[in-house]
Write a protein that holds these residues in place. Structure first.
Motif, mmCIF file in Angstrom:
data_model
loop_
_atom_site.group_PDB
_atom_site.id
_atom_site.type_symbol
_atom_site.label_atom_id
_atom_site.label_comp_id
_atom_site.label_asym_id
_atom_site.label_seq_id
_atom_site.Cartn_x
_atom_site.Cartn_y
_atom_site.Cartn_z
ATOM 1 N N TYR A 49 2.562 0.052 -13.064
ATOM 2 C CA TYR A 49 1.230 0.193 -13.539
ATOM 3 C C TYR A 49 1.507 1.148 -14.797
ATOM 4 C CZ TYR A 49 -1.047 -2.147 -9.741
ATOM 5 O OH TYR A 49 -1.231 -3.081 -8.853
ATOM 6 N N VAL A 50 0.914 0.968 -15.922
ATOM 7 C CA VAL A 50 1.060 1.655 -17.093
ATOM 8 C C VAL A 50 -0.369 2.121 -17.779
ATOM 9 C CG1 VAL A 50 3.091 0.725 -17.650
ATOM 10 C CG2 VAL A 50 1.204 -0.300 -18.650
ATOM 11 N N ASP A 51 -0.285 2.832 -18.654
ATOM 12 C CA ASP A 51 -1.693 3.340 -19.401
ATOM 13 C C ASP A 51 -2.393 2.063 -20.006
ATOM 14 O OD1 ASP A 51 -1.220 5.998 -18.708
ATOM 15 O OD2 ASP A 51 -0.175 6.345 -20.645
ATOM 16 N N ASN A 52 -3.704 2.394 -19.998
ATOM 17 C CA ASN A 52 -4.704 1.422 -20.555
ATOM 18 C C ASN A 52 -4.293 1.085 -22.040
ATOM 19 O OD1 ASN A 52 -5.740 0.873 -17.932
ATOM 20 N ND2 ASN A 52 -7.209 2.309 -18.072
ATOM 21 N N GLY A 53 -3.662 1.848 -22.664
ATOM 22 C CA GLY A 53 -3.417 1.831 -23.945
ATOM 23 C C GLY A 53 -3.145 0.508 -24.626
ATOM 24 N N ALA A 54 -3.470 0.317 -25.940
ATOM 25 C CA ALA A 54 -3.115 -1.069 -26.659
ATOM 26 C C ALA A 54 -1.700 -1.036 -26.507
ATOM 27 C CB ALA A 54 -3.715 -1.044 -28.177
ATOM 28 N N ASP A 55 -1.269 -2.421 -25.891
ATOM 29 C CA ASP A 55 0.205 -2.681 -26.042
ATOM 30 C C ASP A 55 0.890 -2.004 -25.097
ATOM 31 O OD1 ASP A 55 -0.185 -4.764 -27.956
ATOM 32 O OD2 ASP A 55 -0.226 -3.134 -29.587
ATOM 33 N N ALA A 56 0.674 -1.329 -24.281
ATOM 34 C CA ALA A 56 1.446 -0.416 -23.217
ATOM 35 C C ALA A 56 2.016 -1.346 -22.189
ATOM 36 C CB ALA A 56 0.335 0.560 -22.408
ATOM 37 N N VAL A 57 1.566 -2.351 -21.931
ATOM 38 C CA VAL A 57 2.431 -3.192 -21.001
ATOM 39 C C VAL A 57 3.440 -4.105 -21.800
ATOM 40 C CG1 VAL A 57 2.078 -5.447 -19.903
ATOM 41 C CG2 VAL A 57 0.253 -3.697 -19.452
ATOM 42 N N ASP A 58 3.205 -4.295 -23.068
ATOM 43 C CA ASP A 58 4.056 -4.764 -23.976
ATOM 44 C C ASP A 58 5.348 -3.767 -24.288
ATOM 45 O OD1 ASP A 58 2.096 -6.898 -24.083
ATOM 46 O OD2 ASP A 58 1.915 -6.322 -26.527
ATOM 47 N N TYR A 59 5.040 -2.588 -24.451
ATOM 48 C CA TYR A 59 6.242 -1.678 -24.835
ATOM 49 C C TYR A 59 7.022 -1.620 -23.385
ATOM 50 C CZ TYR A 59 3.970 -0.510 -28.885
ATOM 51 O OH TYR A 59 3.256 -0.731 -30.358
ATOM 52 N N HIS A 60 6.134 -1.298 -22.042
ATOM 53 C CA HIS A 60 7.079 -1.309 -20.992
ATOM 54 C C HIS A 60 7.902 -2.370 -20.696
ATOM 55 C CE1 HIS A 60 7.641 0.497 -16.824
ATOM 56 N NE2 HIS A 60 7.712 -0.866 -16.541
ATOM 57 N N ILE A 61 7.516 -3.427 -20.833
ATOM 58 C CA ILE A 61 8.512 -4.907 -20.834
ATOM 59 C C ILE A 61 9.628 -4.803 -21.510
ATOM 60 C CG2 ILE A 61 8.334 -7.235 -20.948
ATOM 61 C CD1 ILE A 61 5.487 -7.273 -19.756
ATOM 62 N N MET A 62 9.419 -4.330 -22.885
ATOM 63 C CA MET A 62 10.267 -4.475 -23.940
ATOM 64 C C MET A 62 11.166 -3.294 -23.605
ATOM 65 S SD MET A 62 10.117 -7.241 -25.020
ATOM 66 C CE MET A 62 11.403 -7.228 -25.972
ATOM 67 N N GLY A 63 11.033 -2.361 -23.011
ATOM 68 C CA GLY A 63 11.805 -1.143 -22.756
ATOM 69 C C GLY A 63 12.921 -1.703 -21.473
ATOM 70 N N GLN A 64 12.474 -2.515 -20.920
ATOM 71 C CA GLN A 64 13.385 -2.834 -19.726
ATOM 72 C C GLN A 64 13.890 -4.304 -19.788
ATOM 73 O OE1 GLN A 64 11.457 -2.646 -15.739
ATOM 74 N NE2 GLN A 64 10.592 -0.666 -16.358
ATOM 75 N N ALA A 65 13.394 -5.253 -20.342
ATOM 76 C CA ALA A 65 13.820 -6.702 -20.582
ATOM 77 C C ALA A 65 15.103 -6.759 -21.236
ATOM 78 C CB ALA A 65 12.827 -7.560 -21.329
ATOM 79 N N GLN A 66 16.001 -7.390 -20.844
ATOM 80 C CA GLN A 66 17.230 -7.738 -21.260
ATOM 81 C C GLN A 66 17.589 -9.012 -21.715
ATOM 82 O OE1 GLN A 66 19.414 -5.331 -21.860
ATOM 83 N NE2 GLN A 66 17.884 -3.787 -21.002
ATOM 84 N N ARG A 67 18.386 -9.340 -22.651
ATOM 85 C CA ARG A 67 18.836 -10.708 -23.148
ATOM 86 C C ARG A 67 18.971 -11.730 -21.816
ATOM 87 N NH1 ARG A 67 20.846 -13.667 -26.789
ATOM 88 N NH2 ARG A 67 21.212 -12.132 -28.411
ATOM 89 N N ASN A 68 18.147 -12.919 -21.867
ATOM 90 C CA ASN A 68 18.196 -13.721 -20.822
ATOM 91 C C ASN A 68 17.417 -13.640 -19.738
ATOM 92 O OD1 ASN A 68 20.236 -15.550 -22.152
ATOM 93 N ND2 ASN A 68 21.887 -14.325 -21.433
ATOM 94 N N ASP A 69 16.707 -12.670 -19.806
ATOM 95 C CA ASP A 69 15.693 -12.338 -18.855
ATOM 96 C C ASP A 69 14.461 -13.381 -19.045
ATOM 97 O OD1 ASP A 69 16.614 -10.595 -17.172
ATOM 98 O OD2 ASP A 69 15.864 -8.877 -18.391
ATOM 99 N N ILE A 70 13.295 -13.701 -18.191
ATOM 100 C CA ILE A 70 12.251 -14.463 -18.711
ATOM 101 C C ILE A 70 11.315 -13.534 -18.634
ATOM 102 C CG2 ILE A 70 11.094 -16.007 -17.676
ATOM 103 C CD1 ILE A 70 13.227 -17.256 -16.098
ATOM 104 N N VAL A 71 10.362 -13.671 -19.941
ATOM 105 C CA VAL A 71 9.033 -12.886 -19.999
ATOM 106 C C VAL A 71 8.135 -13.895 -20.062
ATOM 107 C CG1 VAL A 71 7.835 -11.396 -21.591
ATOM 108 C CG2 VAL A 71 10.184 -11.213 -21.337
ATOM 109 N N VAL A 72 6.878 -13.629 -19.018
ATOM 110 C CA VAL A 72 5.915 -14.445 -19.107
ATOM 111 C C VAL A 72 4.574 -13.782 -19.671
ATOM 112 C CG1 VAL A 72 4.096 -15.762 -17.727
ATOM 113 C CG2 VAL A 72 6.615 -15.608 -17.016
#
Length: 146
Positions: A49-72
């Protein structure tokens, strides 16, 4: 490989959880606190769970995702970032985002945002159909079997 899900309004979470279990792949659901849920998930699924701020979910995912992971995601901005990072990006309607299409999609999003800002009404996404859900399941299976 992980599956990262922009899970605030994702209508295919159950499909992702079921399919990932068959391939013993870890699923990481990322939600804002405003979408908190008490739902229990199997052990191969974690929720952040992340803050309600704009794009907080996006930033969290991009901070962890690596090449060849799947993002939905249905968010074109997140899709563009994930593609740039080498991720496989899947829309819940069942199509893969591609480098060739993302620029046009971002342009369309920009035009619609300008229209809304000028006072025009634009249509939101239509309800997901069973055919789209099945298309999503098949695309996810293809990615998981690579």
């Amino acid at each position: 490989m992980y599956i990262f899900v922009d899970a605030d309004a994702c209508p295919v979470v159950d499909i992702i959880v079921d399919e990932a279990k068959k391939y013993t792949i870890q699923v990481k659901l990322v939600r804002s606190y405003s979408h908190y849920s008490h739902q229990d998930y199997p052990s191969h699924v974690s929720i952040s769970y992340v803050d309600n701020g704009a794009d907080a979910v996006d930033y969290h995912i991009m901070g962890q995702a690596q090449r060849n992971d799947i993002v939905v995601t249905q968010d074109y901005g997140l899709a563009a970032l994930a593609l740039e990072k080498g991720c496989n990006v899947l829309h819940h309607a069942g199509f893969l985002y591609t480098e060739q299409k993302i620029d046009r999609m971002l342009q369309e999003r920009h035009v619609k945002a300008k229209a809304r800002k000028a006072g025009f009404r634009t249509k939101g996404p239509k309800k997901l159909t069973d055919k789209q859900k099945e298309s999503f399941r098949l695309q996810l299976r293809k990615l998981l079997s690579i």
